[in-house]
Write a protein that holds these residues in place. Structure first.
Motif, PDB file in Angstrom:
ATOM      1  N   TYR A  35      32.702  42.921  30.188  1.00  0.00           N
ATOM      2  CA  TYR A  35      33.992  43.583  30.351  1.00  0.00           C
ATOM      3  C   TYR A  35      34.184  44.039  31.798  1.00  0.00           C
ATOM      4  O   TYR A  35      35.304  43.987  32.328  1.00  0.00           O
ATOM      5  N   GLY A  36      33.080  44.447  32.421  1.00  0.00           N
ATOM      6  CA  GLY A  36      33.157  44.839  33.830  1.00  0.00           C
ATOM      7  C   GLY A  36      33.615  43.675  34.700  1.00  0.00           C
ATOM      8  O   GLY A  36      34.515  43.829  35.533  1.00  0.00           O
ATOM      9  N   VAL A  37      33.018  42.524  34.481  1.00  0.00           N
ATOM     10  CA  VAL A  37      33.428  41.345  35.250  1.00  0.00           C
ATOM     11  C   VAL A  37      34.894  41.017  34.944  1.00  0.00           C
ATOM     12  O   VAL A  37      35.682  40.721  35.850  1.00  0.00           O
ATOM     13  N   TYR A  38      35.249  41.132  33.675  1.00  0.00           N
ATOM     14  CA  TYR A  38      36.635  40.848  33.314  1.00  0.00           C
ATOM     15  C   TYR A  38      37.591  41.765  34.069  1.00  0.00           C
ATOM     16  O   TYR A  38      38.613  41.327  34.599  1.00  0.00           O
ATOM     17  N   THR A  39      37.252  43.056  34.128  1.00  0.00           N
ATOM     18  CA  THR A  39      38.129  44.016  34.799  1.00  0.00           C
ATOM     19  C   THR A  39      38.297  43.664  36.272  1.00  0.00           C
ATOM     20  O   THR A  39      39.394  43.763  36.829  1.00  0.00           O
ATOM     21  N   LEU A  40      37.198  43.235  36.893  1.00  0.00           N
ATOM     22  CA  LEU A  40      37.296  42.825  38.299  1.00  0.00           C
ATOM     23  C   LEU A  40      38.236  41.632  38.450  1.00  0.00           C
ATOM     24  O   LEU A  40      39.107  41.603  39.322  1.00  0.00           O
ATOM     25  N   CYS A  41      38.053  40.647  37.570  1.00  0.00           N
ATOM     26  CA  CYS A  41      38.885  39.446  37.634  1.00  0.00           C
ATOM     27  C   CYS A  41      40.345  39.794  37.376  1.00  0.00           C
ATOM     28  O   CYS A  41      41.253  39.257  38.011  1.00  0.00           O
ATOM     29  N   GLU A  42      40.570  40.702  36.447  1.00  0.00           N
ATOM     30  CA  GLU A  42      41.925  41.120  36.101  1.00  0.00           C
ATOM     31  C   GLU A  42      42.601  41.772  37.311  1.00  0.00           C
ATOM     32  O   GLU A  42      43.749  41.471  37.644  1.00  0.00           O
ATOM     33  N   LYS A  43      41.863  42.618  38.014  1.00  0.00           N
ATOM     34  CA  LYS A  43      42.413  43.254  39.225  1.00  0.00           C
ATOM     35  C   LYS A  43      42.792  42.201  40.248  1.00  0.00           C
ATOM     36  O   LYS A  43      43.856  42.235  40.850  1.00  0.00           O
ATOM     37  N   LYS A  44      41.870  41.271  40.435  1.00  0.00           N
ATOM     38  CA  LYS A  44      42.099  40.209  41.415  1.00  0.00           C
ATOM     39  C   LYS A  44      43.297  39.355  40.990  1.00  0.00           C
ATOM     40  O   LYS A  44      44.133  38.989  41.825  1.00  0.00           O
ATOM     41  N   ALA A  45      43.388  39.079  39.696  1.00  0.00           N
ATOM     42  CA  ALA A  45      44.497  38.258  39.204  1.00  0.00           C
ATOM     43  C   ALA A  45      45.831  38.970  39.422  1.00  0.00           C
ATOM     44  O   ALA A  45      46.832  38.350  39.763  1.00  0.00           O
ATOM     45  N   MET A  46      45.841  40.284  39.248  1.00  0.00           N
ATOM     46  CA  MET A  46      47.074  41.028  39.481  1.00  0.00           C
ATOM     47  C   MET A  46      47.431  41.008  40.958  1.00  0.00           C
ATOM     48  O   MET A  46      48.586  40.974  41.334  1.00  0.00           O
ATOM     49  N   PHE A  47      46.413  41.029  41.793  1.00  0.00           N
ATOM     50  CA  PHE A  47      46.654  40.967  43.227  1.00  0.00           C
ATOM     51  C   PHE A  47      47.223  39.598  43.611  1.00  0.00           C
ATOM     52  O   PHE A  47      48.136  39.482  44.423  1.00  0.00           O
ATOM     53  N   LEU A  48      46.685  38.566  42.993  1.00  0.00           N
ATOM     54  CA  LEU A  48      47.123  37.207  43.322  1.00  0.00           C
ATOM     55  C   LEU A  48      48.350  36.773  42.533  1.00  0.00           C
ATOM     56  O   LEU A  48      48.852  35.670  42.713  1.00  0.00           O
ATOM     57  N   GLY A  49      48.822  37.640  41.640  1.00  0.00           N
ATOM     58  CA  GLY A  49      49.976  37.265  40.819  1.00  0.00           C
ATOM     59  C   GLY A  49      49.652  36.158  39.838  1.00  0.00           C
ATOM     60  O   GLY A  49      50.476  35.288  39.595  1.00  0.00           O
ATOM     61  N   MET A  50      48.440  36.169  39.293  1.00  0.00           N
ATOM     62  CA  MET A  50      48.034  35.075  38.418  1.00  0.00           C
ATOM     63  C   MET A  50      47.767  35.500  36.974  1.00  0.00           C
ATOM     64  O   MET A  50      47.121  34.780  36.233  1.00  0.00           O
ATOM     65  N   LEU A  51      48.280  36.651  36.584  1.00  0.00           N
ATOM     66  CA  LEU A  51      48.061  37.081  35.210  1.00  0.00           C
ATOM     67  C   LEU A  51      48.830  36.177  34.247  1.00  0.00           C
ATOM     68  O   LEU A  51      48.426  35.961  33.119  1.00  0.00           O
ATOM     69  N   GLY A  52      49.932  35.669  34.727  1.00  0.00           N
ATOM     70  CA  GLY A  52      50.684  34.687  33.945  1.00  0.00           C
ATOM     71  C   GLY A  52      50.077  33.320  34.176  1.00  0.00           C
ATOM     72  O   GLY A  52      48.869  33.194  34.335  1.00  0.00           O
TER      73      GLY A  52
END
Ligand SMILES: Nc1ncnc2c1ncn2[C@@H]1O[C@H](COP(=O)(O)OP(=O)(O)OP(=O)(O)O)[C@@H](O)[C@H]1O
Ligand SMILES: [Mg+2]
Lengths: 319, 259
Positions: free
Chosen positions: B240-257
């Motif tokens: 989950y920790g790794v996921y949270t990091l990736c999620e932050k990065k994805a939000m920064f890159l606009g890639m959650l979609g």
């Protein structure tokens, strides 16, 4: 309701693509009950702006306040009264029916669908989906899916509703229906709606106010009717028989508002762009001096599309 | 609290509705896995009868197979949900809801657990029937150990889910996880102590103790159970920790979609 201050977003370089400055210092404020269009050509930064408002894309700089709450500091409080439709027909569950989708999203946002049955029925009816209540979303037409997605955004009672390209890919009739419904939602329920579109017609007949954005910057923020007034320049097209004489041609060259659009031995067409009608008489005087026979004078329709293009090409207008 | 219960109920409803509507899909997938099992099992028995291999008794194979299926399903519930919802555009809706994403996946996973339980029961029934194997089906002892084991699967699910958010097209690599899981379930964590730290390996050992050797929950020892949960929670926390990091990065890159 919504306050955006100097928003900036640059997507970093990736896979050989250079970095993209998608949003470049955007600021605006939207009050409760407004229906505002965010208009701009492809790649203008509309979706990026909306996604930042939704807390889905993190801005590089700038502040966003929703219902007075700072989105970047108090995300869940700020988003509490906000819902969005971001990908048209894609943000619903395709394997659930229309009603099941409404129920699921009600519960997702902390309300018991059982106590909201009449509300759900109301929106089914309002969006003309009652007959499709028990049909899986994947089997609905695109327009119906889009309506369902909007209904889902409304069902939890959010005061702020953000819609990214709500009429994209719809036929004329479905698009018209959705625009009418949105207007009703604002007038009857007092919700605040921001929609993005690259279609000026959508803005012209749906929104009271438009924020025009191009290359990440706001180039106009006006009431739609003011903007139309502001550019109430008339353009006349005059068609005469035969070619112009040399005298006529040099006389017309001295009037900046005149453009010779086409000229042939049989017929010549001029366009005259004027702020006041005296220019028109001057032009007609020049034409009369050469005994040209005027075939027609037509006033061109002034529409939002031309204003939009002028703004985008002219690099902006501050009102 | 009320809101969390509503969330849980909503996912139960969604999962059961889609299961009822699409159970043919689930069973179809299971049938394929079952045929593979039969082929493997048959081949293995054949080798054993020729005296070619010294190996685990049939019970161990059946238990390993079913546990592998359960771990795989649970891992996929997390990873595949993140992947498909990101693609569909519903992930963004989940992120805008009043609940933190961790709670949402939690509700989803709990609901899916019961569906998986049903599928596993069918699979186990079929495997027992066709192989003639009998097991000590002590459900009361089994459940806690099973849950402790599946925590590790959740961790892997979040880990791979996070990586998927970042890199999108990695399906060909995630296929490997299935095979890695087989190895993890089969490792001799009872004898080689450090292997207990790996996802699923220690749980698999304890489950074999119950189902094959007839151990009870108390027989396993509180210390061992605590260790199982500690290891499972550790895997979940790391994933989950790794996921949270990736999620932050994805939000920064606009890639959650699905950009
Ligand atoms: N996640 C991303 N990563 C990199 N670049 C992006 C990303 N999202 C958008 N862009 C780029 O940023 C710019 C603005 O994109 P955006 O989607 O905000 O524009 P838009 O106004 O919504 O356009 P459209 O009308 O095409 O939807 C474009 O050049 C786009 O290619
Ligand atoms: Mg867009």
């Amino acid at each position: 309701m919504i306050k955006v201050d100097s928003l900036v977003k640059t997507y970093p370089a990736s896979k050989g693509n250079p970095p993209v400055k998608a949003v470049d210092g955007v600021s605006f404020e939207i009050a409760k009950g407004e229906l505002v269009g965010l208009l701009g050509p492809n790649g203008a930064g509309k979706t990026s702006t909306v996604k930042m408002l939704c807390g889905l894309v993190r801005p590089d700089a700038g502040r966003i306040y929703l219902n007075g709450q700072d989105l970047l500091a108090k995300r869940s409080m700020a988003l509490a009264g906000v819902s969005a439709v971001l990908e048209g027909n894609r943000n619903i569950y395709w394997r659930l029916t229309t009603r099941e989708n409404l129920e699921f999203f009600t519960a997702l946002n902390g309300q018991d669908p059982k106590t909201l049955v009449s509300q759900i029925d109301h929106y089914l009816q309002f969006f003309n989906l009652s007959g499709k209540a028990n049909v899986e979303a994947r089997q609905l037409s695109r327009g119906m899916q889009q309506k369902l997605a909007i209904a889902v955004a409304l069902i939890s009672g959010s005061q702020v509703v953000l819609l990214d390209e709500p009429t994209l890919g719809l036929d004329v009739q479905a698009s018209y229906e959705i625009r009418q419904l949105l207007k009703t939602v604002v007038t009857e329920e007092g919700r605040t709606i921001v929609l993005t579109t690259h279609d000026m017609n959508v803005v012209q007949d749906t929104c009271e106010r438009v924020v025009i954005i191009n290359e990440g910057r706001i180039i106009a923020d006006e009431l739609v009717k003011n903007l139309l007034d502001l550019f109430r320049v008339r353009v006349y097209r005059i068609v005469i028989q035969g070619a112009l004489t040399d005298e006529q041609r040099s006389a017309l060259a001295n009037i900046p508002a005149v453009i010779i659009e086409s000229e042939s031995p049989e017929q010549t067409s001029l366009s005259v762009r004027l702020e006041d009608s005296s220019v028109l008489y001057e032009v007609i005087g020049v034409l009369g001096s050469g005994n040209s026979l005027i075939e027609s004078i037509d006033q061109e329709q002034n529409n939002f599309e031309r204003i939009f293009l002028e703004l985008v090409e002219g690099g902006g207008h501050s009102a | 609290m009320r809101e969390k219960l509503l969330l849980l109920r909503a996912f139960f409803k969604m999962e059961f509705i889609t299961f009822r509507r699409y159970w043919m899909n689930s069973l179809g997938g299971m049938l394929t896995l079952y045929v593979i099992f039969l082929v493997l099992f048959g081949g293995y028995q054949g080798l054993r009868s020729l005296g070619g291999v010294e190996g685990d008794p049939a019970e161990v194979i059946v238990v390993g197979y079913v546990l592998w299926f359960f771990m795989l399903s649970t891992y996929q519930d997390v990873w595949y949900t993140i992947r498909t919802e990101a693609q569909q555009g519903t992930l963004e809706q989940l992120y805008m809801s009043i609940h933190p994403f961790g709670w949402i996946m939690g509700a989803k996973v709990v609901a899916r657990f019961f569906i998986n339980l049903l599928l596993v029961a069918i699979l186990l029934g079929a495997a027992l029937f066709t192989t003639g194997v009998t097991l000590n089906l002590d459900l009361l002892s089994l459940m806690p150990v099973l849950i402790g084991t599946l925590l590790s699967s959740l961790g892997i699910g979040f880990l791979i889910g996070g990586i998927t958010l970042m890199f999108k097209r990695i399906d060909s690599y995630t296929q490997m996880v299935q095979f890695i899981l087989i190895a993890l379930v089969a490792l001799p964590a009872d004898r080689v102590l450090w292997m207990r730290l790996l996802p699923g390996s220690y749980g698999a050992t304890l489950i074999r103790n119950i189902l094959v050797d007839g151990a009870t929950l108390w027989g396993l020892g509180v210390g061992n159970l605590a260790m199982l949960f500690a290891i499972g929670l550790l895997h979940l926390a790391v994933g989950y920790g790794v996921y949270t990091l990736c999620e932050k990065k994805a939000m920064f890159l606009g890639m959650l979609g699905h950009y």
